[in-house]
Design an enzyme around this catalytic site. Structure first.
Site, PDB file in Angstrom:
ATOM      1  N   ARG A 119      39.269  49.535  40.328  1.00 21.45           N
ATOM      2  CA  ARG A 119      37.957  50.184  40.680  1.00 21.45           C
ATOM      3  C   ARG A 119      37.559  49.935  42.171  1.00 21.45           C
ATOM      4  O   ARG A 119      36.991  50.408  42.955  1.00 21.45           O
ATOM      5  CB  ARG A 119      36.776  49.400  39.971  1.00 21.45           C
ATOM      6  CG  ARG A 119      37.037  50.235  38.579  1.00 21.45           C
ATOM      7  CD  ARG A 119      35.893  49.242  37.640  1.00 21.45           C
ATOM      8  NE  ARG A 119      36.192  47.716  37.538  1.00 21.45           N
ATOM      9  CZ  ARG A 119      35.511  46.943  37.123  1.00 21.45           C
ATOM     10  NH1 ARG A 119      34.312  47.181  36.393  1.00 21.45           N
ATOM     11  NH2 ARG A 119      36.007  45.803  37.085  1.00 21.45           N
ATOM     12  N   ALA A 179      45.231  46.620  39.670  1.00 26.63           N
ATOM     13  CA  ALA A 179      46.167  45.995  40.847  1.00 26.63           C
ATOM     14  C   ALA A 179      45.259  45.350  41.756  1.00 26.63           C
ATOM     15  O   ALA A 179      45.995  45.214  42.882  1.00 26.63           O
ATOM     16  CB  ALA A 179      47.085  47.264  41.373  1.00 26.63           C
ATOM     17  N   PRO A 233      49.711  35.121  28.446  1.00 23.91           N
ATOM     18  CA  PRO A 233      49.632  33.902  29.270  1.00 23.91           C
ATOM     19  C   PRO A 233      48.418  33.186  28.614  1.00 23.91           C
ATOM     20  O   PRO A 233      47.284  33.662  28.070  1.00 23.91           O
ATOM     21  CB  PRO A 233      49.332  34.408  30.585  1.00 23.91           C
ATOM     22  CG  PRO A 233      49.314  35.776  30.852  1.00 23.91           C
ATOM     23  CD  PRO A 233      49.343  36.104  29.080  1.00 23.91           C
ATOM     24  N   GLY A 234      48.546  31.574  29.006  1.00 18.81           N
ATOM     25  CA  GLY A 234      47.460  30.780  29.127  1.00 18.81           C
ATOM     26  C   GLY A 234      47.085  30.658  30.649  1.00 18.81           C
ATOM     27  O   GLY A 234      46.805  31.386  31.167  1.00 18.81           O
ATOM     28  N   LEU A 235      46.429  29.162  30.612  1.00 14.50           N
ATOM     29  CA  LEU A 235      45.664  28.877  31.733  1.00 14.50           C
ATOM     30  C   LEU A 235      46.390  29.732  33.071  1.00 14.50           C
ATOM     31  O   LEU A 235      47.490  28.949  33.648  1.00 14.50           O
ATOM     32  CB  LEU A 235      45.350  27.618  31.977  1.00 14.50           C
ATOM     33  CG  LEU A 235      44.471  26.989  32.985  1.00 14.50           C
ATOM     34  CD1 LEU A 235      43.031  27.389  32.674  1.00 14.50           C
ATOM     35  CD2 LEU A 235      44.742  25.506  33.087  1.00 14.50           C
ATOM     36  N   TYR A 256      36.353  38.093  23.276  1.00 14.48           N
ATOM     37  CA  TYR A 256      37.733  38.321  24.078  1.00 14.48           C
ATOM     38  C   TYR A 256      39.003  37.978  23.505  1.00 14.48           C
ATOM     39  O   TYR A 256      39.968  38.711  23.478  1.00 14.48           O
ATOM     40  CB  TYR A 256      37.712  37.266  25.358  1.00 14.48           C
ATOM     41  CG  TYR A 256      38.743  37.147  26.266  1.00 14.48           C
ATOM     42  CD1 TYR A 256      38.995  38.371  27.172  1.00 14.48           C
ATOM     43  CD2 TYR A 256      39.795  36.201  26.466  1.00 14.48           C
ATOM     44  CE1 TYR A 256      40.141  38.443  27.841  1.00 14.48           C
ATOM     45  CE2 TYR A 256      40.908  36.278  27.058  1.00 14.48           C
ATOM     46  CZ  TYR A 256      40.914  37.408  28.010  1.00 14.48           C
ATOM     47  OH  TYR A 256      42.168  37.405  28.541  1.00 14.48           O
ATOM     48  N   THR A 315      43.226  33.149  38.653  1.00 13.12           N
ATOM     49  CA  THR A 315      43.243  34.235  39.360  1.00 13.12           C
ATOM     50  C   THR A 315      41.854  34.199  39.577  1.00 13.12           C
ATOM     51  O   THR A 315      41.259  33.342  39.397  1.00 13.12           O
ATOM     52  CB  THR A 315      43.805  35.388  38.498  1.00 13.12           C
ATOM     53  OG1 THR A 315      43.206  35.525  37.312  1.00 13.12           O
ATOM     54  CG2 THR A 315      45.350  35.178  38.069  1.00 13.12           C
ATOM     55  N   GLU A 316      41.296  35.407  39.645  1.00 15.70           N
ATOM     56  CA  GLU A 316      39.714  35.704  39.711  1.00 15.70           C
ATOM     57  C   GLU A 316      39.290  36.036  38.331  1.00 15.70           C
ATOM     58  O   GLU A 316      37.997  36.166  38.118  1.00 15.70           O
ATOM     59  CB  GLU A 316      39.399  37.196  40.401  1.00 15.70           C
ATOM     60  CG  GLU A 316      39.832  36.719  41.994  1.00 15.70           C
ATOM     61  CD  GLU A 316      39.431  38.433  42.772  1.00 15.70           C
ATOM     62  OE1 GLU A 316      38.835  39.154  42.317  1.00 15.70           O
ATOM     63  OE2 GLU A 316      39.909  38.346  43.760  1.00 15.70           O
ATOM     64  N   GLY A 374      44.656  39.257  41.093  1.00 14.86           N
ATOM     65  CA  GLY A 374      45.640  38.653  40.039  1.00 14.86           C
ATOM     66  C   GLY A 374      47.226  39.022  39.616  1.00 14.86           C
ATOM     67  O   GLY A 374      47.772  39.388  40.606  1.00 14.86           O
TER      68      GLY A 374
END
Ligand code: NDP
Ligand code: 8X3
Length: 258
Positions: free
Chosen positions: A41, A17, A187-189, A157, A192-193, A20
């Site tokens: 983290r 959380a 999701p695709g593209l 991945y 976010t980070e 993104g």
């Protein structure tokens, strides 16, 4: 028993959380009157989120999903009303690197598997009995288009996200009759980070992933998560695949011998 239709009764345990999708989902649920347990983290990010959303709506726990004992301890020490979790957003995950398999750093593979697979399994296993005991709930996992469509450099991945999808579908079979819904968001593209993490802080490489394209954003995905969990209790979205309009499928890559 809580109504799946009343967002005011949502108590959402979110992994990842601090950024993104996870952060956007925390805002979306609290905006609708729900309560969230925001974990990750980076404690400073969690503290800022809690400040923004209010401690009465947002309980925070510094948590690495690779640490099974820490997950168990976090759940055991949730104060009321955050202890009545009815939605699990198992979102924490990452991609590391994009090198061909023969050149990749094996520790990147280990980290992706430990986070995206083992961390997910720990999270779901720890929270599922509580959902069932409280009369039902919803588990939302974060898959990816990478689970279905291979691309160069995406071996582990994509492999972890294929696991996420199959794990979610199998969990759904296990909870049949227990009023627990399971949804894999794919999701695709989405900007976010994610790419900054994949390229280990290289901002120009990360920016190139989205350059000139209208990528989706974290709010788009949070909205789809919120939608899936807000449907009437008799409706289960098994899988929801989303792509940016500017992203589509490529041809097969044929290696020509001449
Ligand atoms: P971000 O990098 O913006 O967010 C990832 C989140 O995961 C962070 O909050 C991070 O928190 C958390 N995280 C990573 N490792 C751990 C860990 N060991 N323990 C706990 N939390 C961890 O990426 P997104 O929001 O884009 O990604 C969220 C999920 O969506 C991931 O599973 C990703 O694979 C998936 N996804 C992303 C897509 C995209 O294009 N963006 C597309 C498809 C799927 P912290 O570092 O503070 O621990
Ligand atoms: C993230 C989307 O296409 O970079 O899961 O693998 S992709």
């Amino acid at each position: 028993m809580y109504s799946l239709l009343d967002p005011g009764q949502f108590v959402v345990f979110i992994t990842g959380a601090t950024s993104g999708f996870g952060a956007a989902a925390a805002r979306r649920y609290v905006g609708a009157g729900g309560k969230v347990i925001a974990t990750g983290r980076r404690l400073d990010r969690l503290e800022h989120l809690q400040e923004e959303l209010g401690a009465e709506n947002c309980h925070i726990v510094e948590l690495d999903v690779r640490d099974r004992a820490a997950i168990d301890a976090a759940i055991a020490s949730l104060p009321a009303p955050f202890d009545a979790v009815n939605i699990v957003l198992a979102n924490a995950g990452l991609a590391l690197g994009l090198q061909p398999a023969a050149e990749t750093d094996i520790t990147d593979w280990e980290t992706m598997i430990a986070t995206n697979v083992t961390g997910l399994v720990y999270t779901v296993r720890a929270l599922l009995p509580g959902l069932i005991a409280r009369g039902g709930g919803h588990i939302v996992t974060l898959g990816s288009v990478a689970a279905d469509y291979p691309y160069p450099g995406g071996s582990v991945y994509g492999g972890t996200k294929a696991f996420v999808k199959q794990f979610a579908l199998n969990i759904r079979s296990d909870v049949q009759g227990k009023n627990v819904r399971v949804t894999n968001i794919e999701p695709g593209l989405t900007e976010t980070e994610f790419s900054l993490v994949r390229f280990k802080g290289d901002e120009s490489k990360a920016a190139r992933a989205y350059e000139g394209a209208r990528a989706m954003n974290a709010d788009d995905i949070a909205e789809s998560i919120f939608w899936a969990t807000s449907l009437p209790a008799h409706v289960n979205v098994n899988r929801l695949q989303l792509m940016a309009t500017d992203q589509a499928f490529g041809p097969f890559d044929i290696h020509r011998q001449r």
